[in-house]
Design a protein around this motif. Structure first.
Motif, PDB file in Angstrom:
ATOM      1  N   SER A 118       0.741  -1.190   0.020  1.00 29.53           N
ATOM      2  CA  SER A 118       0.213   0.026   0.077  1.00 29.53           C
ATOM      3  C   SER A 118       0.982   1.299   0.065  1.00 29.53           C
ATOM      4  O   SER A 118       0.433   2.363  -0.778  1.00 29.53           O
ATOM      5  CB  SER A 118      -0.795   0.002   1.286  1.00 29.53           C
ATOM      6  OG  SER A 118      -1.758   1.042   1.130  1.00 29.53           O
ATOM      7  N   ALA A 119       2.056   1.196   1.129  1.00 32.26           N
ATOM      8  CA  ALA A 119       2.743   2.455   1.026  1.00 32.26           C
ATOM      9  C   ALA A 119       3.451   2.571  -0.183  1.00 32.26           C
ATOM     10  O   ALA A 119       3.780   3.769  -0.917  1.00 32.26           O
ATOM     11  CB  ALA A 119       3.719   2.365   2.049  1.00 32.26           C
ATOM     12  N   ILE A 120       4.310   1.483  -0.761  1.00 32.39           N
ATOM     13  CA  ILE A 120       5.087   1.830  -1.911  1.00 32.39           C
ATOM     14  C   ILE A 120       4.401   1.815  -3.125  1.00 32.39           C
ATOM     15  O   ILE A 120       4.877   2.782  -4.323  1.00 32.39           O
ATOM     16  CB  ILE A 120       6.037   0.583  -1.969  1.00 32.39           C
ATOM     17  CG1 ILE A 120       6.986   0.452  -0.747  1.00 32.39           C
ATOM     18  CG2 ILE A 120       7.196   0.598  -2.983  1.00 32.39           C
ATOM     19  CD1 ILE A 120       7.851  -0.656  -0.379  1.00 32.39           C
ATOM     20  N   TYR A 121       3.517   0.975  -3.605  1.00 32.51           N
ATOM     21  CA  TYR A 121       3.213   0.832  -4.916  1.00 32.51           C
ATOM     22  C   TYR A 121       1.466   1.645  -5.121  1.00 32.51           C
ATOM     23  O   TYR A 121       1.059   1.603  -6.040  1.00 32.51           O
ATOM     24  CB  TYR A 121       2.830  -0.530  -5.175  1.00 32.51           C
ATOM     25  CG  TYR A 121       4.313  -1.298  -5.525  1.00 32.51           C
ATOM     26  CD1 TYR A 121       5.190  -0.771  -6.541  1.00 32.51           C
ATOM     27  CD2 TYR A 121       4.585  -2.131  -4.622  1.00 32.51           C
ATOM     28  CE1 TYR A 121       6.432  -1.143  -6.781  1.00 32.51           C
ATOM     29  CE2 TYR A 121       5.777  -2.705  -4.897  1.00 32.51           C
ATOM     30  CZ  TYR A 121       6.861  -2.275  -5.864  1.00 32.51           C
ATOM     31  OH  TYR A 121       7.981  -2.646  -5.896  1.00 32.51           O
ATOM     32  N   ALA A 122       0.827   1.865  -3.795  1.00 36.57           N
ATOM     33  CA  ALA A 122      -0.475   2.351  -3.897  1.00 36.57           C
ATOM     34  C   ALA A 122      -1.469   1.728  -4.725  1.00 36.57           C
ATOM     35  O   ALA A 122      -1.913   2.368  -5.321  1.00 36.57           O
ATOM     36  CB  ALA A 122      -0.509   3.851  -4.202  1.00 36.57           C
ATOM     37  N   GLY A 123      -1.444   0.208  -4.895  1.00 40.82           N
ATOM     38  CA  GLY A 123      -2.178  -0.302  -5.655  1.00 40.82           C
ATOM     39  C   GLY A 123      -1.801  -0.851  -6.969  1.00 40.82           C
ATOM     40  O   GLY A 123      -2.419  -1.476  -7.590  1.00 40.82           O
ATOM     41  N   ALA A 124      -0.772  -0.305  -7.566  1.00 42.66           N
ATOM     42  CA  ALA A 124      -0.259  -0.623  -8.781  1.00 42.66           C
ATOM     43  C   ALA A 124       0.489  -1.888  -8.525  1.00 42.66           C
ATOM     44  O   ALA A 124       0.907  -2.193  -7.322  1.00 42.66           O
ATOM     45  CB  ALA A 124       0.900   0.412  -8.978  1.00 42.66           C
ATOM     46  N   THR A 125       0.745  -2.833  -9.780  1.00 43.40           N
ATOM     47  CA  THR A 125       1.113  -4.136  -9.473  1.00 43.40           C
ATOM     48  C   THR A 125       2.813  -3.912 -10.327  1.00 43.40           C
ATOM     49  O   THR A 125       2.978  -2.997 -10.733  1.00 43.40           O
ATOM     50  CB  THR A 125       0.373  -5.132 -10.582  1.00 43.40           C
ATOM     51  OG1 THR A 125       0.368  -4.526 -11.471  1.00 43.40           O
ATOM     52  CG2 THR A 125      -0.942  -5.099  -9.573  1.00 43.40           C
ATOM     53  N   GLY A 126       3.513  -5.035  -9.924  1.00 45.83           N
ATOM     54  CA  GLY A 126       4.919  -5.031 -10.447  1.00 45.83           C
ATOM     55  C   GLY A 126       5.915  -4.799  -9.352  1.00 45.83           C
ATOM     56  O   GLY A 126       5.738  -4.179  -8.513  1.00 45.83           O
ATOM     57  N   GLY A 127       7.189  -5.014  -9.831  1.00 47.33           N
ATOM     58  CA  GLY A 127       8.120  -4.834  -8.870  1.00 47.33           C
ATOM     59  C   GLY A 127       8.532  -5.799  -7.864  1.00 47.33           C
ATOM     60  O   GLY A 127       8.225  -6.854  -8.094  1.00 47.33           O
ATOM     61  N   PHE A 128       9.269  -5.319  -6.773  1.00 44.10           N
ATOM     62  CA  PHE A 128       9.721  -6.216  -5.811  1.00 44.10           C
ATOM     63  C   PHE A 128       8.663  -6.911  -5.119  1.00 44.10           C
ATOM     64  O   PHE A 128       8.700  -7.852  -4.836  1.00 44.10           O
ATOM     65  CB  PHE A 128      10.798  -5.369  -4.858  1.00 44.10           C
ATOM     66  CG  PHE A 128      11.432  -6.109  -4.001  1.00 44.10           C
ATOM     67  CD1 PHE A 128      12.222  -6.975  -4.281  1.00 44.10           C
ATOM     68  CD2 PHE A 128      10.979  -6.075  -2.624  1.00 44.10           C
ATOM     69  CE1 PHE A 128      13.110  -7.756  -3.449  1.00 44.10           C
ATOM     70  CE2 PHE A 128      11.905  -6.732  -1.624  1.00 44.10           C
ATOM     71  CZ  PHE A 128      12.876  -7.487  -1.976  1.00 44.10           C
ATOM     72  N   ILE A 129       7.508  -6.066  -4.588  1.00 48.85           N
ATOM     73  CA  ILE A 129       6.437  -6.739  -3.823  1.00 48.85           C
ATOM     74  C   ILE A 129       5.975  -7.847  -4.935  1.00 48.85           C
ATOM     75  O   ILE A 129       5.415  -8.939  -4.132  1.00 48.85           O
ATOM     76  CB  ILE A 129       5.330  -5.478  -3.647  1.00 48.85           C
ATOM     77  CG1 ILE A 129       6.104  -4.717  -2.727  1.00 48.85           C
ATOM     78  CG2 ILE A 129       4.221  -6.317  -2.957  1.00 48.85           C
ATOM     79  CD1 ILE A 129       6.396  -4.946  -1.250  1.00 48.85           C
TER      80      ILE A 129
END
Length: 134
Positions: free
Chosen positions: A67-78
């Protein structure tokens, strides 16, 4: 022509390695524990952070980070961590964790041996003779 760095007093590589391992038990122990424990603890760590097979667990650290890093966007480390939590880790990830754990464990063992050996040297005690008090 003999290599003086690899052979001491006519000893072979096996004997030299064995002697080194006996002289450095903390480093060897740290490398073995780190190389074995870290790969097997990764799935448990991922699950405890909230990366489960059903998705990111509600109210978990993983959900807060997403929630804090991507704010609902997908992709990346998470997303990579979620994929590992859902499908499991690849064999190369386990191998990398094993090597990294062994290196980290050896470094920790080296640090521990330096502090422990220094203290025992001051007390004139051997690591093998702690119960005798010598």
């Amino acid at each position: 022509m003999t290599d003086t760095n690899s052979k001491e007093e006519g000893k072979g590589y096996f004997e030299t390695s064995k002697d080194w391992m006996i002289e450095h038990p903390y480093i060897v122990g740290g490398a073995v524990v780190g190389g074995v424990v870290l790969p097997f603890s990764l799935p448990i760590l991922l699950y405890s952070l909230g990366f489960t097979a059903a998705g990111v667990a509600y109210g978990s650290l993983a959900a807060a980070a997403q929630s804090a890093i991507y704010a609902g966007a997908t992709g990346g480390f998470i997303s990579a961590l979620q994929s590992a939590g859902a499908a499991g880790l690849a064999l190369t990830t386990y191998a990398g964790a094993s090597v990294g754990g062994a290196a980290g464990g050896a470094a920790a063992g080296n640090w521990l041996s330096r502090t422990s050996w220094r203290r025992r040297k001051e007390e004139n005690k051997s690591i093998w003779n702690l119960s005798k008090g010598k």
